[in-house]
Design a protein around this motif. Structure first.
Motif, PDB file in Angstrom:
ATOM      1  N   LEU A   1      12.604  -0.830   5.570  1.00  0.00           N
ATOM      2  CA  LEU A   1      12.043  -1.149   4.258  1.00  0.00           C
ATOM      3  C   LEU A   1      10.959  -0.158   3.851  1.00  0.00           C
ATOM      4  CD1 LEU A   1      11.900  -5.040   4.543  1.00  0.00           C
ATOM      5  CD2 LEU A   1      13.324  -3.723   2.964  1.00  0.00           C
ATOM      6  N   LEU A   2      10.148   0.236   4.798  1.00  0.00           N
ATOM      7  CA  LEU A   2       9.089   1.205   4.494  1.00  0.00           C
ATOM      8  C   LEU A   2       9.678   2.561   4.104  1.00  0.00           C
ATOM      9  CD1 LEU A   2       6.597   0.272   7.347  1.00  0.00           C
ATOM     10  CD2 LEU A   2       6.115   0.121   4.886  1.00  0.00           C
ATOM     11  N   LEU A   3      10.689   3.002   4.820  1.00  0.00           N
ATOM     12  CA  LEU A   3      11.318   4.282   4.511  1.00  0.00           C
ATOM     13  C   LEU A   3      11.999   4.246   3.146  1.00  0.00           C
ATOM     14  CD1 LEU A   3      12.821   5.207   8.002  1.00  0.00           C
ATOM     15  CD2 LEU A   3      10.908   6.334   6.848  1.00  0.00           C
ATOM     16  N   ARG A   4      12.568   3.104   2.799  1.00  0.00           N
ATOM     17  CA  ARG A   4      13.222   2.972   1.499  1.00  0.00           C
ATOM     18  C   ARG A   4      12.225   2.888   0.352  1.00  0.00           C
ATOM     19  NH1 ARG A   4      17.659  -1.677   3.192  1.00  0.00           N
ATOM     20  NH2 ARG A   4      18.993  -0.326   4.474  1.00  0.00           N
ATOM     21  N   ASN A   5      10.985   2.577   0.663  1.00  0.00           N
ATOM     22  CA  ASN A   5       9.992   2.360  -0.395  1.00  0.00           C
ATOM     23  C   ASN A   5       8.842   3.364  -0.353  1.00  0.00           C
ATOM     24  OD1 ASN A   5      10.579  -0.350  -1.969  1.00  0.00           O
ATOM     25  ND2 ASN A   5      11.160  -0.712   0.170  1.00  0.00           N
TER      26      ASN A   5
ATOM     27  N   VAL B   1       3.387  10.180   3.480  1.00  0.00           N
ATOM     28  CA  VAL B   1       2.864   8.886   3.912  1.00  0.00           C
ATOM     29  C   VAL B   1       3.387   8.535   5.299  1.00  0.00           C
ATOM     30  CG1 VAL B   1       2.769   6.409   3.434  1.00  0.00           C
ATOM     31  CG2 VAL B   1       2.673   8.052   1.544  1.00  0.00           C
ATOM     32  N   ILE B   2       2.463   8.271   6.209  1.00  0.00           N
ATOM     33  CA  ILE B   2       2.795   7.747   7.532  1.00  0.00           C
ATOM     34  C   ILE B   2       2.423   6.273   7.550  1.00  0.00           C
ATOM     35  CG2 ILE B   2       2.303   7.864  10.009  1.00  0.00           C
ATOM     36  CD1 ILE B   2       1.470  10.789   9.573  1.00  0.00           C
ATOM     37  N   ALA B   3       3.362   5.407   7.887  1.00  0.00           N
ATOM     38  CA  ALA B   3       3.106   3.964   7.905  1.00  0.00           C
ATOM     39  C   ALA B   3       3.403   3.395   9.277  1.00  0.00           C
ATOM     40  CB  ALA B   3       3.955   3.261   6.852  1.00  0.00           C
ATOM     41  N   ARG B   4       2.705   2.331   9.602  1.00  0.00           N
ATOM     42  CA  ARG B   4       2.866   1.681  10.895  1.00  0.00           C
ATOM     43  C   ARG B   4       3.742   0.442  10.750  1.00  0.00           C
ATOM     44  NH1 ARG B   4      -2.127  -1.064  14.284  1.00  0.00           N
ATOM     45  NH2 ARG B   4      -0.929  -1.718  16.094  1.00  0.00           N
ATOM     46  N   ALA B   5       4.648   0.236  11.701  1.00  0.00           N
ATOM     47  CA  ALA B   5       5.537  -0.926  11.670  1.00  0.00           C
ATOM     48  C   ALA B   5       5.642  -1.538  13.058  1.00  0.00           C
ATOM     49  CB  ALA B   5       6.928  -0.527  11.169  1.00  0.00           C
ATOM     50  N   ASN B   6       6.072  -2.789  13.090  1.00  0.00           N
ATOM     51  CA  ASN B   6       6.264  -3.486  14.366  1.00  0.00           C
ATOM     52  C   ASN B   6       7.716  -3.840  14.635  1.00  0.00           C
ATOM     53  OD1 ASN B   6       3.469  -3.572  15.010  1.00  0.00           O
ATOM     54  ND2 ASN B   6       3.200  -5.261  13.581  1.00  0.00           N
ATOM     55  N   ARG B   7       8.564  -3.754  13.604  1.00  0.00           N
ATOM     56  CA  ARG B   7       9.966  -4.152  13.756  1.00  0.00           C
ATOM     57  C   ARG B   7      10.867  -3.150  13.052  1.00  0.00           C
ATOM     58  NH1 ARG B   7      10.291 -10.043  11.339  1.00  0.00           N
ATOM     59  NH2 ARG B   7      12.481  -9.737  11.933  1.00  0.00           N
ATOM     60  N   ASP B   8      12.135  -3.069  13.514  1.00  0.00           N
ATOM     61  CA  ASP B   8      13.090  -2.132  12.925  1.00  0.00           C
ATOM     62  C   ASP B   8      13.340  -2.413  11.455  1.00  0.00           C
ATOM     63  OD1 ASP B   8      13.410  -0.730  15.279  1.00  0.00           O
ATOM     64  OD2 ASP B   8      15.145  -1.893  15.938  1.00  0.00           O
ATOM     65  N   VAL B   9      13.432  -3.670  11.083  1.00  0.00           N
ATOM     66  CA  VAL B   9      13.695  -4.001   9.682  1.00  0.00           C
ATOM     67  C   VAL B   9      12.528  -3.564   8.807  1.00  0.00           C
ATOM     68  CG1 VAL B   9      12.765  -6.364   9.857  1.00  0.00           C
ATOM     69  CG2 VAL B   9      14.492  -5.821   8.103  1.00  0.00           C
TER      70      VAL B   9
ATOM     71  N   ILE C   1       0.829  -1.203   0.000  1.00  0.00           N
ATOM     72  CA  ILE C   1       0.000   0.000   0.000  1.00  0.00           C
ATOM     73  C   ILE C   1       0.864   1.254   0.000  1.00  0.00           C
ATOM     74  CG2 ILE C   1      -1.676   1.322   1.352  1.00  0.00           C
ATOM     75  CD1 ILE C   1      -2.780  -1.392   2.339  1.00  0.00           C
ATOM     76  N   THR C   2       1.948   1.240   0.770  1.00  0.00           N
ATOM     77  CA  THR C   2       2.855   2.387   0.813  1.00  0.00           C
ATOM     78  C   THR C   2       3.420   2.689  -0.560  1.00  0.00           C
ATOM     79  OG1 THR C   2       3.462   1.921   3.118  1.00  0.00           O
ATOM     80  CG2 THR C   2       4.988   3.274   1.840  1.00  0.00           C
ATOM     81  N   VAL C   3       3.848   1.658  -1.261  1.00  0.00           N
ATOM     82  CA  VAL C   3       4.389   1.834  -2.610  1.00  0.00           C
ATOM     83  C   VAL C   3       3.327   2.380  -3.548  1.00  0.00           C
ATOM     84  CG1 VAL C   3       5.327   0.627  -4.615  1.00  0.00           C
ATOM     85  CG2 VAL C   3       6.171   0.070  -2.324  1.00  0.00           C
TER      86      VAL C   3
END
Length: 214
Positions: free
Chosen positions: A107-111, A95-103, A83-85
């Motif tokens: 990946l979200l920031l890179r994409n 775009v603000i995205a929710r994450a549960n882990r550092d990895v 969805i972010t892409v």
């Protein structure tokens, strides 16, 4: 007033939608689960039922018209990433995205994500500082290095003014406000004299603030 798109109406998405609306913004929510959408109509009146991973559906939303897009899905990283892409492909401004882990954050920031939030972790860390640290009553992280803290006025400051103590030069923190009996006084003057029972909101590094609260 800003135009907000929120994708996902779980607890995190509902809370964000409510807060954005409370602040006077317009919100469109997207949720593919009809039952969940129906349970949220008392908070968000403008809800579209659909799959945010579907390109045709996303194209119909006019993504580039929104000031902020929030991907509030927390239980499926692959879906969040897709969805972010798509949002960025269709011209999302922020775009603000929710994450549960550092990895996942990396990946979200890179994409395409502009900001990534750890919903549960951020709350847990704030509560741990607020309730577990000596003489710290609240905490808002600004960066990995700096934060705003509400702390008790150090005992040796009582009866002295900001300029007498030379707070910024000596302690490397900035006083943003003082608080007495739940009333906040922002940006105190240099001649402000500290009193017993007063708390202060200071901005600084964790190390410098911790030194004040020992």
């Amino acid at each position: 007033m800003k135009s907000i798109l929120i994708i996902g109406l779980g607890r995190f998405g509902r809370h964000m939608a409510q807060k954005f609306i409370d602040e006077g913004n317009t919100v469109l929510a997207v949720e593919k689960n009809e039952e969940r959408a129906d349970s949220t109509v008392d908070i968000v009146q403008n809800i579209q039922i659909g799959d945010a991973t579907n390109e045709r559906f996303m194209a119909s939303l006019g993504i580039n018209d929104f000031d902020i897009c929030v991907v509030a899905i927390g239980d499926n990283f692959q879906t969040t990433l897709e969805i972010t892409v798509l949002l960025k492909d269709y011209g999302a401004k922020y775009v603000i995205a929710r994450a549960n882990r550092d990895v996942h954050k990396k990946l979200l920031l890179r994409n395409g994500a502009d900001y990534v939030v750890y919903a549960e972790r951020d709350i847990a860390e704030r509560l741990a500082v607020k309730f577990g640290a000596k003489n710290i009553f609240d905490y808002i992280e600004l960066t990995s290095e700096y934060a705003i803290y509400e702390i008790a006025v150090p005992n040796n400051w009582i009866g002295k003014s900001i300029i007498q103590i030379s707070v910024r030069n000596k302690y490397s923190v900035s006083i943003l406000a003082t608080k007495i009996n739940e009333k906040i006084y922002p940006l105190p003057n240099a001649d402000h004299v500290f009193v017993q029972g007063e708390t202060i909101m200071v901005m600084g590094s964790e190390a410098n603030v911790r030194a004040l609260t020992k």
